[in-house]
Design a protein around this motif. Structure first.
Motif, PDB file in Angstrom:
ATOM      1  N   THR A   3       0.931  -1.258   0.079  1.00 46.47           N
ATOM      2  CA  THR A   3      -0.099  -0.036   0.034  1.00 46.47           C
ATOM      3  C   THR A   3       0.847   1.272   0.178  1.00 46.47           C
ATOM      4  OG1 THR A   3      -0.028   0.208   2.566  1.00 46.47           O
ATOM      5  CG2 THR A   3      -1.811  -1.088   1.323  1.00 46.47           C
ATOM      6  N   LEU A   4       0.359   2.388  -0.571  1.00 51.30           N
ATOM      7  CA  LEU A   4       1.108   3.460  -0.540  1.00 51.30           C
ATOM      8  C   LEU A   4       0.423   4.535   0.040  1.00 51.30           C
ATOM      9  CD1 LEU A   4       3.718   4.750  -2.048  1.00 51.30           C
ATOM     10  CD2 LEU A   4       2.245   5.356  -3.731  1.00 51.30           C
ATOM     11  N   SER A   5       0.863   5.381   0.871  1.00 54.26           N
ATOM     12  CA  SER A   5       0.473   6.373   1.443  1.00 54.26           C
ATOM     13  C   SER A   5       1.387   7.853   1.518  1.00 54.26           C
ATOM     14  CB  SER A   5       0.288   6.128   3.042  1.00 54.26           C
ATOM     15  OG  SER A   5       0.056   7.329   3.724  1.00 54.26           O
ATOM     16  N   TRP A   6       0.854   8.804   0.903  1.00 57.16           N
ATOM     17  CA  TRP A   6       1.701  10.177   0.776  1.00 57.16           C
ATOM     18  C   TRP A   6       0.926  11.475   1.024  1.00 57.16           C
ATOM     19  CZ3 TRP A   6       3.368  12.239  -4.586  1.00 57.16           C
ATOM     20  CH2 TRP A   6       4.242  13.199  -4.449  1.00 57.16           C
ATOM     21  N   ASN A   7       1.254  12.274   1.919  1.00 55.96           N
ATOM     22  CA  ASN A   7       0.929  13.817   2.080  1.00 55.96           C
ATOM     23  C   ASN A   7       1.721  14.300   0.766  1.00 55.96           C
ATOM     24  OD1 ASN A   7       0.585  16.499   2.579  1.00 55.96           O
ATOM     25  ND2 ASN A   7       0.783  16.053   4.657  1.00 55.96           N
ATOM     26  N   PRO A  29       1.168  -0.847  -5.729  1.00 59.49           N
ATOM     27  CA  PRO A  29       0.434  -1.009  -4.704  1.00 59.49           C
ATOM     28  C   PRO A  29      -0.994  -1.493  -4.996  1.00 59.49           C
ATOM     29  CG  PRO A  29       0.337   1.307  -5.331  1.00 59.49           C
ATOM     30  CD  PRO A  29       1.230   0.630  -6.145  1.00 59.49           C
ATOM     31  N   ILE A  30      -1.760  -1.995  -3.875  1.00 54.86           N
ATOM     32  CA  ILE A  30      -3.136  -2.315  -4.324  1.00 54.86           C
ATOM     33  C   ILE A  30      -4.030  -1.112  -3.678  1.00 54.86           C
ATOM     34  CG2 ILE A  30      -2.842  -4.783  -3.936  1.00 54.86           C
ATOM     35  CD1 ILE A  30      -3.875  -4.712  -1.341  1.00 54.86           C
ATOM     36  N   LEU A  31      -3.649  -0.383  -3.025  1.00 56.10           N
ATOM     37  CA  LEU A  31      -4.205   0.835  -2.267  1.00 56.10           C
ATOM     38  C   LEU A  31      -3.132   1.976  -2.341  1.00 56.10           C
ATOM     39  CD1 LEU A  31      -6.014  -0.734   0.958  1.00 56.10           C
ATOM     40  CD2 LEU A  31      -7.078  -0.117  -1.373  1.00 56.10           C
ATOM     41  N   VAL A  32      -3.851   3.037  -2.480  1.00 53.43           N
ATOM     42  CA  VAL A  32      -2.958   4.413  -2.593  1.00 53.43           C
ATOM     43  C   VAL A  32      -3.691   5.390  -1.747  1.00 53.43           C
ATOM     44  CG1 VAL A  32      -1.998   6.307  -3.870  1.00 53.43           C
ATOM     45  CG2 VAL A  32      -1.705   3.748  -4.813  1.00 53.43           C
ATOM     46  N   PHE A  33      -3.099   5.939  -0.658  1.00 56.27           N
ATOM     47  CA  PHE A  33      -3.988   6.856   0.311  1.00 56.27           C
ATOM     48  C   PHE A  33      -3.164   8.039   0.091  1.00 56.27           C
ATOM     49  CE2 PHE A  33      -4.419   8.572   4.649  1.00 56.27           C
ATOM     50  CZ  PHE A  33      -5.626   9.241   4.570  1.00 56.27           C
TER      51      PHE A  33
END
Length: 294
Positions: A3-7, A29-33
């Motif tokens: 999964t990927l998370s990014w401000n 990734p399967i999810l991007v936040f």
């Protein structure tokens, strides 16, 4: 899987979108936040364009309030996600896996930037914890500082630097047992003062087959006055071929000519960018030793 998370600090900047697209292609990734998208409700067509450009056509978008805030949780059609709730501070969902791993809970979290109100968002997570019965992963920008690897930095003209850990991934014991080999990778970028967080687990699902790389026309070529001549000569060569379809021959000739010209005149730009980003990440890790611990 990952999964990927990014401000990201605003998706209105095409360089931000380009950095996101490049990382998505690399990490799969399967999810991007995403946090601080800064895309208000009246400009949601821009968000849809970005989704299409990175291949994540499904998702839930929380519009920004003017140029402040904004969240997005994105996924591909083959990923099954059931949204449980959302606000300007979080997106809460159940991820339904079609294998023996079963379902698990995902919460993308953005902590209140105002320190006097930060307790309000922490109470949200506390209530989620009391009612949760699933393996649970919570990832995002908590706007709280921990003594760990830095994920946010700010540099001043006088040479001083401030480093802090604001972005992080937290999981309960059930999630950790389910994905025992999970690890967090921090991806530095020059586009945002926040690192991307890539949480990886399981087997490497990235396609490493030796397939032909997709040809992309580089916008920088148009700024070189020699480009029209390269295309014109290649097109003429394509027309001179006696076999095959003329349009196919011309396009193939142009593609190969531009690839050769790019390699000779500009080198491998993608590899140079990757090398510079890796060098930037090494410099940031070295600078942590001199950063101000706050």
């Amino acid at each position: 899987m990952s999964t990927l998370s990014w401000n990201c600090r605003g998706l209105g900047n095409h360089r931000i979108v380009q950095a996101l697209r490049s990382t998505v292609e690399k990490e799969v990734p399967i999810l991007v936040f995403l946090m601080e998208t800064k895309i208000p409700r009246k400009q949601q067509h821009k968000m849809k364009e970005i989704q299409n450009s990175i291949g994540f056509t499904q998702g839930l978008i929380v519009p920004s309030e003017g140029q402040s805030g904004g969240l997005a949780l994105l996924w591909k059609p083959e990923t099954f996600v059931n949204i449980k709730g959302y606000s300007k501070w979080f997106i809460d969902a159940e991820v339904i896996c079609g294998n023996v791993q079963g379902s698990w809970r995902f919460t993308g979290f953005y902590g209140q930037p105002d320190t006097s109100k930060r307790e309000e968002t922490w109470q949200i997570l506390e209530s989620f914890g009391h009612s949760n019965v699933l393996p649970w992963l919570c990832i995002g920008d908590y706007n709280e500082i921990l003594r760990a690897r830095y994920t946010w930095s700010r540099h001043f003209e006088n040479g001083d630097s401030v480093w802090a850990r604001l972005d992080r991934a937290l999981a309960n014991e059930e999630w950790m047992r389910k994905f025992a080999n999970a690890r967090v990778v921090h991806i530095s970028t020059i586009e945002s003062d926040h690192c991307m967080l890539c949480l990886q687990w399981g087997h490497d699902t990235r396609n490493r087959m030796n397939t032909r790389k997709l040809f992309r026309f580089e916008a920088m070529w148009l700024r070189d006055p020699r480009c029209p001549e390269v295309v014109s000569d290649a097109w003429e060569r394509g027309l001179s071929l006696s076999s095959g379809f003329p349009i196919h021959n011309c396009l193939h000739s142009c593609r190969e000519a531009l690839k050769r010209w790019n390699k000779l005149e500009f080198g491998h730009v993608g590899r140079r960018i990757s090398a510079l980003q890796a060098h930037l990440q090494r410099l940031e890790q070295q600078s942590e030793l001199h950063g101000e611990d706050i």
